[in-house]
Design an enzyme around this catalytic site. Structure first.
Site, short mmCIF file in Angstrom:
data_model
loop_
_atom_site.label_atom_id
_atom_site.label_comp_id
_atom_site.label_asym_id
_atom_site.label_seq_id
_atom_site.Cartn_x
_atom_site.Cartn_y
_atom_site.Cartn_z
N ASP A 115 15.38 -7.45 -26.88
CA ASP A 115 16.28 -7.00 -25.83
C ASP A 115 15.61 -7.09 -24.46
O ASP A 115 14.38 -7.00 -24.34
CB ASP A 115 16.72 -5.56 -26.06
N ARG A 156 20.96 -14.14 -26.25
CA ARG A 156 22.16 -13.31 -26.10
C ARG A 156 22.40 -13.19 -24.59
O ARG A 156 21.54 -12.70 -23.86
CB ARG A 156 21.98 -11.92 -26.70
#
Length: 291
Positions: free
Chosen positions: A111, A167
């Site tokens: 992330d 992502r």
């Protein structure tokens, strides 16, 4: 707002407080034709002992998820492993997690956090990608003005056989205007520009959004470039826009849901509240509707 009030709202968006509850939520989503990415909640720890405990929890959840044949992979925040305390120890912890996932033929998503972490997390991803090229991906945030250059600079790690895997999300942290686009229109424009670059360059992309205009724009780009279904997926948060999610699944698009769980749910959900203050009204409504 007291935690017990926030929980009335939060339990819709958090898959549980422990591994068992989280895996049950994952099984339910798999039955709906949805893949998942599991995330243990927590970030910005203060001690090495917390980092070690977080690593061990991830190793356990990987073993458990694989045992129960969950169709999904894993996401983690490097600050949970002491990124801002000891970057080498952090790397060692995350490498062990990626190694564990890779032993099952699975995948870990790194992330992206707030601006002080950006360079450190890109460097960490670069190191992991070289050693585990098919088993690690990165999150990039469209609202950061640096993002296009970042993804272009990482293109040396890309190949047709093992493409870069990003992502792409809008971004949630409150960054200054000097480094981040602030308006809804600007962020959406740059999101679709970054997405188009990825699709043109055969990057695998997780299109992470609940915004219908972004979804529509993404579908247009997929059609424009005749992108095969093997090179993209849509991604959404647990409990958010289930109707939009189902509509994409029904049309045959791969969908992955970000499934957060754990005892550190409060910080995660208060950040969601800050992102969308209207949700506070939802909490109060839920309280009164339950008497």
């Amino acid at each position: 707002m007291p935690q017990k009030f926030v929980w009335v709202f939060s339990k819709r968006y958090v898959a549980g407080l422990n591994i068992t509850e989280a895996l049950n939520s994952c099984k339910a989503l798999n039955k709906e034709g949805v893949k998942i990415t599991l995330d243990v909640l927590g970030e910005f720890i203060k001690t090495p002992e917390e980092a070690e405990a977080n690593k061990n929890e991830y190793l356990e959840i990987i073993d458990q998820a694989e045992k129960f044949k969950i169709d999904g992979n894993y996401s983690l925040k490097p600050s949970m492993f002491g990124l801002l305390l000891d970057k080498e120890r952090c790397y060692s912890h995350i490498r062990e997690i990626v190694q564990k996932a890779a032993s099952y033929g699975n995948f870990v998503r790194v992330d992206m956090e707030d601006a002080p972490c950006t360079d450190l997390e890109i460097d960490l991803f670069r190191r992991l990608k070289k050693e585990y090229p098919a088993h690690v991906g990165l999150v990039v945030q469209a609202y950061l003005k640096r993002t296009r250059k970042d993804i272009e600079d990482l293109f040396d790690l890309h190949s047709a056989e093992i493409p870069l895997n990003f992502r792409l999300c809008k971004g949630i942290y409150n960054e200054p205007a000097a480094i981040a686009y602030k308006s809804y229109t600007e962020i959406n424009e740059h999101y679709l520009e970054d997405l188009e670059w990825m699709l043109q360059n055969q990057v695998y992309v997780g299109i992470a959004t609940h915004d219908k205009p972004i979804v529509d724009g993404a579908l247009q780009l997929i059609d424009k470039y005749k992108v095969p279904s093997s090179r993209y997926e849509f991604q959404m948060l647990y409990g958010v826009t289930p109707e939009l999610r189902k509509s994409l699944v029904d049309k045959g698009h791969t969908m992955r849901v970000y499934v957060p769980y754990g005892k550190q749910w409060f910080a995660y959900c208060t950040r969601r509240l800050k992102e969308n203050p209207k949700m506070a009204g939802m909490i109060l409504k839920a309280l009164f509707s339950r008497g």
